[in-house]
Design a protein around this motif. Sequence first.
Motif, PDB file in Angstrom:
ATOM      1  N   LYS A  52      10.947   7.673  -3.262  1.00  0.00           N
ATOM      2  CA  LYS A  52      10.912   6.433  -3.247  1.00  0.00           C
ATOM      3  C   LYS A  52       9.401   5.730  -3.539  1.00  0.00           C
ATOM      4  N   LEU A  53       8.547   6.605  -3.641  1.00  0.00           N
ATOM      5  CA  LEU A  53       7.048   6.117  -3.854  1.00  0.00           C
ATOM      6  C   LEU A  53       6.792   6.408  -5.456  1.00  0.00           C
ATOM      7  N   THR A  54       7.690   6.756  -6.124  1.00  0.00           N
ATOM      8  CA  THR A  54       7.417   7.210  -7.593  1.00  0.00           C
ATOM      9  C   THR A  54       6.558   6.058  -8.268  1.00  0.00           C
ATOM     10  N   GLY A  55       7.039   4.801  -8.109  1.00  0.00           N
ATOM     11  CA  GLY A  55       6.320   3.999  -8.976  1.00  0.00           C
ATOM     12  C   GLY A  55       4.781   3.911  -8.416  1.00  0.00           C
ATOM     13  N   GLN A  56       4.543   3.648  -7.388  1.00  0.00           N
ATOM     14  CA  GLN A  56       3.165   3.651  -6.698  1.00  0.00           C
ATOM     15  C   GLN A  56       2.324   5.082  -7.107  1.00  0.00           C
ATOM     16  N   ILE A  57       3.040   6.216  -7.009  1.00  0.00           N
ATOM     17  CA  ILE A  57       2.301   7.320  -7.113  1.00  0.00           C
ATOM     18  C   ILE A  57       2.037   7.282  -8.925  1.00  0.00           C
ATOM     19  N   ALA A  58       2.902   6.820  -9.473  1.00  0.00           N
ATOM     20  CA  ALA A  58       2.697   6.901 -11.067  1.00  0.00           C
ATOM     21  C   ALA A  58       1.666   5.757 -11.369  1.00  0.00           C
ATOM     22  N   TYR A  79      -7.243  -2.731   4.102  1.00  0.00           N
ATOM     23  CA  TYR A  79      -6.465  -3.251   5.251  1.00  0.00           C
ATOM     24  C   TYR A  79      -4.942  -3.142   4.941  1.00  0.00           C
ATOM     25  N   LYS A  80      -4.658  -3.327   3.746  1.00  0.00           N
ATOM     26  CA  LYS A  80      -3.286  -3.216   3.273  1.00  0.00           C
ATOM     27  C   LYS A  80      -2.743  -1.763   3.532  1.00  0.00           C
ATOM     28  N   LEU A  81      -3.344  -0.930   3.361  1.00  0.00           N
ATOM     29  CA  LEU A  81      -3.178   0.321   3.454  1.00  0.00           C
ATOM     30  C   LEU A  81      -2.997   0.651   4.938  1.00  0.00           C
ATOM     31  N   PHE A  82      -3.788   0.276   5.875  1.00  0.00           N
ATOM     32  CA  PHE A  82      -3.773   0.311   7.286  1.00  0.00           C
ATOM     33  C   PHE A  82      -2.338  -0.319   7.710  1.00  0.00           C
ATOM     34  N   GLN A  83      -2.231  -1.550   6.942  1.00  0.00           N
ATOM     35  CA  GLN A  83      -0.888  -2.214   7.716  1.00  0.00           C
ATOM     36  C   GLN A  83       0.366  -1.255   7.419  1.00  0.00           C
ATOM     37  N   VAL A  84       0.208  -0.795   6.169  1.00  0.00           N
ATOM     38  CA  VAL A  84       1.499   0.046   5.780  1.00  0.00           C
ATOM     39  C   VAL A  84       1.432   1.150   6.606  1.00  0.00           C
ATOM     40  N   ASN A  85       0.532   1.894   7.099  1.00  0.00           N
ATOM     41  CA  ASN A  85       0.577   3.118   7.724  1.00  0.00           C
ATOM     42  C   ASN A  85      -0.058   3.022   9.375  1.00  0.00           C
ATOM     43  N   GLY A 124       0.857  -1.140  -0.081  1.00  0.00           N
ATOM     44  CA  GLY A 124      -0.008   0.048  -0.054  1.00  0.00           C
ATOM     45  C   GLY A 124       0.791   1.463  -0.136  1.00  0.00           C
ATOM     46  N   LEU A 125       0.287   2.328  -0.066  1.00  0.00           N
ATOM     47  CA  LEU A 125       0.974   3.552  -0.364  1.00  0.00           C
ATOM     48  C   LEU A 125       1.190   4.294   0.983  1.00  0.00           C
ATOM     49  N   GLU A 126       2.516   4.589   1.287  1.00  0.00           N
ATOM     50  CA  GLU A 126       2.884   5.319   2.688  1.00  0.00           C
ATOM     51  C   GLU A 126       2.448   6.753   2.519  1.00  0.00           C
ATOM     52  N   LEU A 127       1.723   7.010   3.599  1.00  0.00           N
ATOM     53  CA  LEU A 127       1.169   8.392   3.909  1.00  0.00           C
ATOM     54  C   LEU A 127       1.481   8.924   4.880  1.00  0.00           C
ATOM     55  N   THR A 128       1.551  10.245   5.164  1.00  0.00           N
ATOM     56  CA  THR A 128       2.167  10.900   6.151  1.00  0.00           C
ATOM     57  C   THR A 128       1.175  11.778   6.972  1.00  0.00           C
TER      58      THR A 128
END
Length: 503
Positions: A431-437, A284-290, A213-217
């Motif tokens: 470092k998230l360029t692939g996921q953002i793209a 759920y994956k997004l929650f795990q990552v963040n 999942g995408l790392e968020l801040t």
Amino acid sequence: MNTGSIKQNFLSLKGRAKILHSTWLAFFITFLVWFNHVPLMSTIKSSMGLSDLEAKILLILNVALTIPARIVTGMLVDKYGPRLTYSALLAVSAGLCFFFAFAQSFETLALAKFLMGFVGAGFVIGIRMISEWYPSNQLGLAEGLYKGLGNVGSAVAAGTLVYVASLFGGEDNWRYAIATTGVIALVYSVFYYNAVTDTPAGSTYFKPNKSGGLELTSKFDFVFCILFNIPMLLALGVLTWRVTDSGIVAGTGQAVVSGAGLISDEVSYAIYALLLGLFALQTYKLFQVNNEMLQSKPINPLLRYKFKQVAILSIGYAVTFGAELSVISMLAQYFENQFLVSAAAAGIFGACFAAVDVLSCPSGGLISDKFGRKKPLIILLTGAAIGFFTMSMITPEWPLPTVVATMMLCSFFLGSAAGCVFAVVPLVKRKLTGQIAGTVGAYGNVGAVGFLLVFSFVTPSIFFVTIAVSIAFAALCSVFLDEPSNKMAEVLPDGSVQLIEVH
């Protein structure tokens, strides 16, 4: 940048220029494979006995799987690097191409075309590769060259495959033309793996701390990201609705169009349930990552970024690439039906729309490098909206040269705006360029699905107006885009934070 600098940095076959040319050619081949059916659709319809509705369903299915595929591919490229990911995708594309070429029923054609939507994910990989090799003051132009030259694959398919098919002769000559593109993809997958590296010697390939999942801040961005994933699943749901037995009943002005009958209602219900499960898993994956961020673990302010940037760029790409993809898919048939030209001539006229990308995408990237990332995007989107309003006024009485010129001018604004979008994408979070793209690219296909769905029910004039209004909305959203900072922070393998100059 002077002419000598351009020649040294972009026209060479060594160093970073070698990476650029090897990568845009990989992208070119994926688009050649992805759109190899478009100029041959009339022949395929005749050979397979397809209805007009079934042909339109194939066009829609062609972009469906690309939505989740670009998300998944973005994660893969950030984790494994673009060299391996692109080589593997090209090899898989070849196999899917052969599957489509030798299909014997509409159902098999539909499945093959649905799976070939994965080919369109290749675009995401090159965005990360180019960003690793080019400095930010050349990044817009480099990404624009990559996108513009790669997109020509669809134009080459439109302009050459009818001729290639004619070399074989017979009712099934289209199969050999399509299989030829698969052979090209397979051969190039081996070449690409041996020709490139992920980064220049001595450079660090930054990877996400976690995958899935995408790392968020921020907590706000976490909720925003979940909501922003919904349209991608809705697009897949709409596609399912469109191809069921019950389908959509809509007036076309002269007749009533029913569903395609490709799948039963029971199967469609299972697909809806699967999509809901996919959304739950994605959340759920997004929650795990963040999870740590959600537990209020302090985040270094230097490492923060705004998901708002991703959302605005995604909307911009939804209307630019989405419009481009849908127009490319219908333009050959549009010329055949509206202006009564031959299939070969219609393919060439349609190819003109895509061929403009050779100039438009690099131009948009160069403008973005020179004059900032935000204002050029707003101006070019506005120009594209005006262009599509003009296209909506085209009638069969217009001279063909005027029609083609109008479409090419509109395409220039559209491609330049898309070039501006991907001049910004690598500057959000390295470092998230692939996921953002992947997210931005997936929204491009959400736009394509929406526009192609509209096209299946309305006249070309209303279709072009719909695109114009959508682009105008994206221009308004771009007003809220933040100009990228002049520095980007990344975490080194030893845990320290490094500030990287981006201007």
